[in-house]
Design a protein around this motif. Structure first.
Motif, PDB file in Angstrom:
ATOM      1  N   GLY A  17       6.300  -7.138   8.267  1.00 15.75           N
ATOM      2  CA  GLY A  17       5.722  -7.858   6.953  1.00 15.75           C
ATOM      3  C   GLY A  17       5.379  -6.613   6.077  1.00 15.75           C
ATOM      4  N   TRP A  18       5.514  -7.069   4.550  1.00 13.36           N
ATOM      5  CA  TRP A  18       5.497  -6.246   3.444  1.00 13.36           C
ATOM      6  C   TRP A  18       4.971  -6.691   2.226  1.00 13.36           C
ATOM      7  N   TYR A  19       4.146  -6.108   1.776  1.00 15.33           N
ATOM      8  CA  TYR A  19       3.428  -6.302   0.174  1.00 15.33           C
ATOM      9  C   TYR A  19       3.535  -5.344  -0.427  1.00 15.33           C
ATOM     10  N   LEU A  20       3.850  -5.662  -1.756  1.00 14.40           N
ATOM     11  CA  LEU A  20       4.048  -4.475  -2.533  1.00 14.40           C
ATOM     12  C   LEU A  20       3.157  -5.189  -4.018  1.00 14.40           C
ATOM     13  N   SER A  21       2.413  -4.122  -4.676  1.00 13.47           N
ATOM     14  CA  SER A  21       1.697  -4.489  -5.877  1.00 13.47           C
ATOM     15  C   SER A  21       2.694  -4.989  -6.842  1.00 13.47           C
ATOM     16  N   PRO A  22       2.488  -6.040  -7.640  1.00 15.66           N
ATOM     17  CA  PRO A  22       3.174  -6.630  -8.824  1.00 15.66           C
ATOM     18  C   PRO A  22       3.567  -5.545  -9.751  1.00 15.66           C
ATOM     19  N   ALA A  23       2.597  -4.376  -9.916  1.00 17.38           N
ATOM     20  CA  ALA A  23       2.852  -3.554 -10.906  1.00 17.38           C
ATOM     21  C   ALA A  23       4.097  -2.718 -10.609  1.00 17.38           C
ATOM     22  N   TYR A  24       4.444  -2.755  -9.266  1.00 13.97           N
ATOM     23  CA  TYR A  24       5.544  -1.842  -9.054  1.00 13.97           C
ATOM     24  C   TYR A  24       6.981  -2.736  -8.502  1.00 13.97           C
ATOM     25  N   GLY A  25       6.682  -4.094  -8.861  1.00 12.97           N
ATOM     26  CA  GLY A  25       8.022  -4.987  -8.704  1.00 12.97           C
ATOM     27  C   GLY A  25       9.116  -4.638  -9.373  1.00 12.97           C
ATOM     28  N   GLY A  26      10.316  -5.081  -8.954  1.00  8.68           N
ATOM     29  CA  GLY A  26      11.476  -4.946  -9.706  1.00  8.68           C
ATOM     30  C   GLY A  26      12.144  -3.809  -9.558  1.00  8.68           C
ATOM     31  N   ARG A  27      11.653  -2.700  -8.640  1.00 10.49           N
ATOM     32  CA  ARG A  27      12.219  -1.419  -8.818  1.00 10.49           C
ATOM     33  C   ARG A  27      12.975  -1.072  -7.517  1.00 10.49           C
ATOM     34  N   GLY A  28      13.169  -2.138  -6.219  1.00 12.34           N
ATOM     35  CA  GLY A  28      13.584  -1.841  -5.120  1.00 12.34           C
ATOM     36  C   GLY A  28      12.815  -1.318  -3.958  1.00 12.34           C
ATOM     37  N   LEU A  29      11.447  -0.908  -4.387  1.00 10.00           N
ATOM     38  CA  LEU A  29      10.526  -0.460  -3.656  1.00 10.00           C
ATOM     39  C   LEU A  29      10.128  -1.227  -2.360  1.00 10.00           C
ATOM     40  N   ALA A  30      10.258  -2.733  -2.574  1.00 12.09           N
ATOM     41  CA  ALA A  30       9.674  -3.280  -1.411  1.00 12.09           C
ATOM     42  C   ALA A  30      10.977  -3.201  -0.414  1.00 12.09           C
ATOM     43  N   THR A  31      12.148  -3.333  -0.884  1.00  9.66           N
ATOM     44  CA  THR A  31      13.312  -3.394  -0.241  1.00  9.66           C
ATOM     45  C   THR A  31      13.469  -1.933   0.682  1.00  9.66           C
TER      46      THR A  31
END
Length: 172
Positions: A94-108
């Motif tokens: 499972g993975w959760y990423l702060s929306p402030a850091y979204g769109g940068r490929g960090l979750a991937t």
């Protein structure tokens, strides 16, 4: 052997510790983090209880929960552990990423590190992911990671797509 620190080009995934609690609660403070979860983690007490449950993890060694750090700041949470929803202690990611850091490929990047750890380092024969059927970003991420959608079911209080990732054969 204890849980491993996982490193990527931009991230460090460290075993979740009590000192990460406030930072994880802050990650989950944004209402959007609870969109696909049946508990409102924007309520700090709910988020703290969630962190406490994860800190109490007592499963197979080298598996567990990670705080995802970007430039030394906790930006998310990831896990690889026996599923709380699927039968037979199947390994679930499972993975959760702060929306402030979204769109940068960090979750991937974070999810890839956890997946590789499970399949390559731990030599698991499968890793499972449960993704809410309306969570388009995570559905797309699961597809990018090579997960196969194998069905749906009610998990974590809502309908989720069930995915599996299998080891890739090494060609020589």
């Amino acid at each position: 052997m204890g849980q491993t620190i996982l490193e990527t080009e931009r991230l460090t995934l460290v075993p979740l510790r009590a000192e990460h609690t406030d930072a994880v609660v802050a990650v989950f403070a944004h209402q959007s983090m609870s969109t696909y979860i049946d508990i409102d983690f924007s309520v700090a007490d709910n988020a703290r209880k969630m962190v406490q449950r994860r800190l109490a993890y007592d499963g197979p060694p080298r598996m567990g929960h990670w705080a995802i750090l970007h430039e030394g700041v906790v930006v998310g949470l990831g896990h690889l552990r026996p599923s709380w929803e699927l039968p037979g202690d199947l390994p679930e990611i499972g993975w959760y990423l702060s929306p402030a850091y979204g769109g940068r490929g960090l979750a991937t990047e974070a999810a890839t590190a956890i997946l590789r750890h499970g399949l390559d380092d731990l030599r698991l024969n499968s890793i499972w992911a449960l993704v809410h059927t309306h969570n388009e970003p995570s559905l797309k991420l699961a597809a990018r990671l090579g997960f196969l959608a194998v069905g749906t079911g009610v998990h974590y209080g809502a309908e989720h797509r069930v995915h599996v990732a299998l080891p890739q054969p090494h060609r020589g």
